[in-house]
Design a protein around this motif. Sequence first.
Motif: not given
Length: 772
Positions: A123-140
Motif C-alpha cells: 500500500h502507498q500511504v500519502e502524507q497530506k501537507k498541512e500547507h503549501y508555500k503558496i496557496e489560495v483558498l476560494k470560498k465554495m
Amino acid sequence: MFGKLLNHQVKNQEIIVEFEKKQSKIHIITDEIWNIFASFDSEEEPSAAIEGNKQRDTEFTVVKKDEYLQIATKSVIAKIYDDFKIDFYNAEGKLVCEDYRGKRVVRKGVSEEFIQMALLEGHQVEQKKEHYKIEVLKKMQGDEAFYGLGDKTGFLNKRGYEYEMWNSDIPDPQVDSFKALYKSIPFYIALRKESVYGLFYDNTYRSYFDMGKESDEYYLFGAEQGNLNYYYVAGDSIKTIIKNYTYLTGRTHVPQIWTLGYQQSRWGYESENQVREIATNLRKYDLPCDVIHLDIDYMERFKVFTWNKEHYDDPKKLIKDLKEDGFKIVTIIDPGVKVEEGYSVYEEGVKNGYFATDKDGDIYVNSVWPGKSVFPDFGNEEARTWWGNNHSFLLEQGVRGIWNDMNEPASFEGQLPDDVVFSDGVKKANHAKVHNIYGHMMAKATYEGLKRLDGRRPYVITRACYAGSQKYSTAWTGDNHSIWAHLKMAVPQLCNLSLSGMAFVGTDIGGFGSDTTKELLCRWVQVGCFSPLFRNHAAKGTRFQEPWQFDEETLNINRKYINLRYQLLPYFYDLFYQTEREGLPVIRPLIMQYEKDEVAKNMNEEFLVGENLLVAPVLDQGQTCKMVYLPEGTWYDYWTKELVEGGRYILRDAPLDVCPIYVKAGTILPNYTKQSYVGEKEQDTLILDVYPGEGSYTHYQDNGEDFAYQAGEFNEFHIKVNKDNTCTINLVQEGYDKVYKMIRVNCLDHVVEFQVNDMESVNGGRVIKVTL
C-alpha cells in the motif's frame, strides 16, 4: 502573510498594492482578464504559456474605501482586502469568486510505523501537507461545478477531486484516483447557476488543485515553489471564458486537412516490408487512410534523427511510393539523445552546450530507449533552433509530421532530480521549475523548425503539454489500455482537454496497452470518428488491432465510421477555422452549450461536435440500447431522420454498428464525396445536409496546406436556413481560386443542385436562395 492593506499606486494598467509585509500587483490585461501577482521566489518572469503583449487598452477605476481597495472595469469589479484577500464581482455587483477567510482543515496524518507496515503489504500511504508555500483558498458557494485541468482521469465535473500538476509517464491502467498524467494545464472553469469564471495558475513548479475534496467550505490551488501568479478570466458564458483564455495563451491554427483523416499506427511497424503491407491492406480493404505512423523501431538503435538501414533499405523511396498511394508518414521523436562518440547529434549538442547539466556543470546522463542518454535544453532558444533544424533529415526523406513522445521528460532510471539544470527561456533554472514545460518547449522547437524548413502548417503531436501548447501541437492522452473503463474515460478526458484550450486531441483508438476485443474496437472507432485526432495505435506485444485483423463485421463497422469521418471532413475543417478565430474547441461537453441544464452539468457519456451535432456512443460491453439525453430543442436522428423533441432522455437501439448521433433542427452539415485519402480526387462539389428549422453556418475553403489563408487566400460561405423553408447561400469571401463548381443541398428527401457560377453577384459576393 501580507498583513494590512496600506496604500497603492497605478502604473499604466498595473495597480501596485502595498501591504504591511509584502507588495502585490494586479495587472489589467483586458476588461475581462486580470493578472494577480505576488513575488515569492523571484520577480515577475516571462510566461512559457503566454507569448506577446496581450494587454489591450482598458478603462478602469481605482477607489480606496475604508476596508478595501476597489478596482473596476466595465465587466469586473474586484475588492482587495487585508492579507491580499480578493473578491470578484460582475458588472452588476453580483459576487462571482470570493477568497475564503477561514483556515484549512487538513486530515490528520498517520504514524511512520503505520506507513512502513502498509508498504510491506504494497500500500502507498500519502502524507497530506498541512500547507503549501503558496496557496489560495476560494470560498465554495455550494453549487459549483469545475471543468478543465487538462487530461486528468475521472469524470467531466472535477468537483470533489484533487489533482497535481506534474507531467507523469504512468503506463499502468489509469483510474479515477490518479492525480497526475502527462499534461499540466493549470486552468479550470468554475460554473454556478448564475455565474461562470476561469482561473489560470501560471506556476510551472509542481502545483496542487483541491476542488472541494478536502472541505465543502472551500477549494484551493497552491505550490511549494514559484510565485503567486494567476489570471482571473471573466465572461458571461463558458464559451466567453474559453475565448478569453485562448486569447491569452494562444489558439490552434487551421491544420493541414489531411491531418484530420484516419491514421494507422503501432509500436511497432519494424520494417519497410511491414509498412508496405499495412499500406497495401488499408487500400485492399477499402479503408480510407492518410497517415501511417512509425514508432521508435524506424530509428537506428533508437537514436533520434537516424534511420534503421537494416530494416529500411531506402526510406526516401518507401515514402515516395507511399505518397503515390496517398499516404503520409509521421515519425516519432523522443528528447533523449544517445551518448555515443561519432554520433553527430550528440557531438553537436555537447560542443554547443545544448544539453542539461547537473548542479556541478557536467552533462546530466540518464537512460531511455537508446540507453545512456542526455536531454536537450529546450528552454535555450539556440538549442530549440538547433533541434528544429535537425528535422531537415526527416523532411528530406519526405516525412510529413513529427510525433513527440517521452517528453515529460520520462526516463528509465527514475525521475530526473529536481536540481538538474535547464533554462526557463530567460535564465538557468532547475528541473523542478522546467519539468512541466519541457514537453511544451520541445513542441515549440519542433513546430518552429517544421514551419521554418517546410513552410506548410506544421503537424506536431505531443504527449506532454503545458498551458498554451495548443499553439504548437496536437496531443493524445498517452498510454491508455484496451479496457472498457478507458473507452468510457475518453469522453470526459477529451472534453476537459478541449475546455483547457487543447482543440486538436484524441485517444489511441482500441487502446494502447493490453489486448482489445472486436467489440471494444468497434465502439472505440465510433468515438474516434468524432475526435479531432483520429488514430488507431497499439503497443508491441499486444494483439494486432488493425481493422482487418478481426472478422468481417468488425472490418465493415470500422470502414463505416472511417468513411463517415471522411464524409464530414469539411465540417471538422470548418470547426478548426472557428477555433483559430475564436478559440472554441471542436468537441465540446454538453454543458458548454447548455449551461443551465442540470443533466448536462455531469454528462460523461455524450458530447457535441460543434454546437449542433450530438454524439452518444455506447461505452459499455454488451450494451445494444443506449439511454440518450437530448437537451432542449428539436433533434433529428442522424441515421433515420426521425424527429425527436429534446429536454428528456430517450432509448435508442444501438446494435454494434450503430453509434447514436443526433442533429439539431436548423443545422447545416457540409459533406464531401467518398475518397480513400485527402487529395485522391478534387472535391469540386460541396454537399450541404440541411435539417429543417432555423439556423446559420459558416463554411470555409482554402488550399488545405500552407499559410496563404492568413493573407486572405480562402473562400467563405455564409449559409442560412430560414423559417419559410428556404436556404440562402452567400459566398462572401472569394480569395481562393479553386472555388467549388457545384453545390448540392440535401434536405431530408429533397435535393437541390446548382452551379456556383449560376449564383447571383451581389455587393462583391455571390448569393442564391433555394427552396427546400
